[in-house]
Write a protein that holds these residues in place. Sequence first.
Motif, PDB file in Angstrom:
ATOM      1  N   GLU A   1       0.835  -1.193   0.000  1.00 23.81           N
ATOM      2  CA  GLU A   1       0.000   0.000   0.000  1.00 23.81           C
ATOM      3  C   GLU A   1       0.878   1.255   0.000  1.00 23.81           C
ATOM      4  OE1 GLU A   1      -3.173  -0.047  -0.465  1.00 23.81           O
ATOM      5  OE2 GLU A   1      -3.275  -2.236  -0.391  1.00 23.81           O
ATOM      6  N   ALA A   2       0.450   2.254  -0.796  1.00 26.94           N
ATOM      7  CA  ALA A   2       1.206   3.511  -0.960  1.00 26.94           C
ATOM      8  C   ALA A   2       2.636   3.217  -1.399  1.00 26.94           C
ATOM      9  CB  ALA A   2       1.194   4.330   0.326  1.00 26.94           C
ATOM     10  N   GLY A   3       2.755   2.296  -2.355  1.00 23.89           N
ATOM     11  CA  GLY A   3       4.065   1.894  -2.853  1.00 23.89           C
ATOM     12  C   GLY A   3       4.672   2.914  -3.801  1.00 23.89           C
ATOM     13  N   GLY A   4       5.855   2.597  -4.274  1.00 26.11           N
ATOM     14  CA  GLY A   4       6.563   3.476  -5.197  1.00 26.11           C
ATOM     15  C   GLY A   4       6.813   2.787  -6.526  1.00 26.11           C
ATOM     16  N   LEU A   5       7.300   3.540  -7.497  1.00 26.02           N
ATOM     17  CA  LEU A   5       7.638   3.007  -8.807  1.00 26.02           C
ATOM     18  C   LEU A   5       9.083   3.352  -9.142  1.00 26.02           C
ATOM     19  CD1 LEU A   5       4.508   3.889 -10.998  1.00 26.02           C
ATOM     20  CD2 LEU A   5       5.058   1.684  -9.946  1.00 26.02           C
ATOM     21  N   THR A   6       9.816   2.362  -9.620  1.00 25.62           N
ATOM     22  CA  THR A   6      11.153   2.594 -10.172  1.00 25.62           C
ATOM     23  C   THR A   6      11.065   2.390 -11.675  1.00 25.62           C
ATOM     24  OG1 THR A   6      12.262   1.825  -8.167  1.00 25.62           O
ATOM     25  CG2 THR A   6      13.547   1.817 -10.201  1.00 25.62           C
ATOM     26  N   VAL A   7      11.447   3.408 -12.433  1.00 25.26           N
ATOM     27  CA  VAL A   7      11.295   3.382 -13.886  1.00 25.26           C
ATOM     28  C   VAL A   7      12.668   3.470 -14.548  1.00 25.26           C
ATOM     29  CG1 VAL A   7      10.226   4.515 -15.877  1.00 25.26           C
ATOM     30  CG2 VAL A   7       9.051   4.513 -13.661  1.00 25.26           C
TER      31      VAL A   7
END
Length: 256
Positions: free
Chosen positions: A188-194
Amino acid sequence: MSDLLTSLTPIVAHAGAGSTWQALLVAVALGLLVVVLLAVVGKVRVDSLDDLVMPLAAVAIVSSLAPLADYWLSDWIGWAFPLGVTLLVGLLVAALTPLDLTLRSPLTWGVAAVATVGALLLHQPLTVAWHPPPDYLPLATDAQVELVVPQDGDVIEAGTLEVAVAVTGGTIGPGNVPLEQLPADPEEAGGLTVTLNDERVVVSYLEDCTVEQPCQTVTFPIEIEAGAHELYVEFTRGDGIPLAPMVTDRAVFEAE
């Protein structure tokens, strides 16, 4: 001492088995080890920087084959990085000073000692920071991430691409949030690495995603040049720590 170093070393990258850049560093370290051993037995002369041109070029050529075995080579990064740095310094010292890399030279034994101690002390913190084992990471149970735009095989117009990413079984927060401010559920309320073509991309969501009101889908613009591209996205805990197993999606597309 090792536990202290581990506690002071944050996880700064996680590529897991098959990390190409980690495999490349391991291959370079192994190549430098061969060069140093050949110098010690008198098969390679290291009296000036010019003497290093051919050996280092050979190391670079051989290391380019590292992706063929990246799944296994990447696991050695904790040992190989301190070893490679020490060996490279040893070669430069031999090339720039009167000291020689011979069997009885103090430089040789100094390099061996520093490389051994460095590998023993730094193996664990480097592994945790760059190649953490799955049981060290927060558990992913339901989360899945999907690249909605672009998708595999798309042909798009070069320029600004508005990427769309959706998450199911979890939510997307603002990213880079301290652990103590995150929900107990790491999905929950995670992040993204692009990453685009193996290069990290810093993105800014067009949506206002917060810890209290996270998003299911986010969009963000990135600049795309003409040619073939690979876009890779990883869903992480809200502070950037990877999940185990890794939650990822990728798209290979063409811009024209």
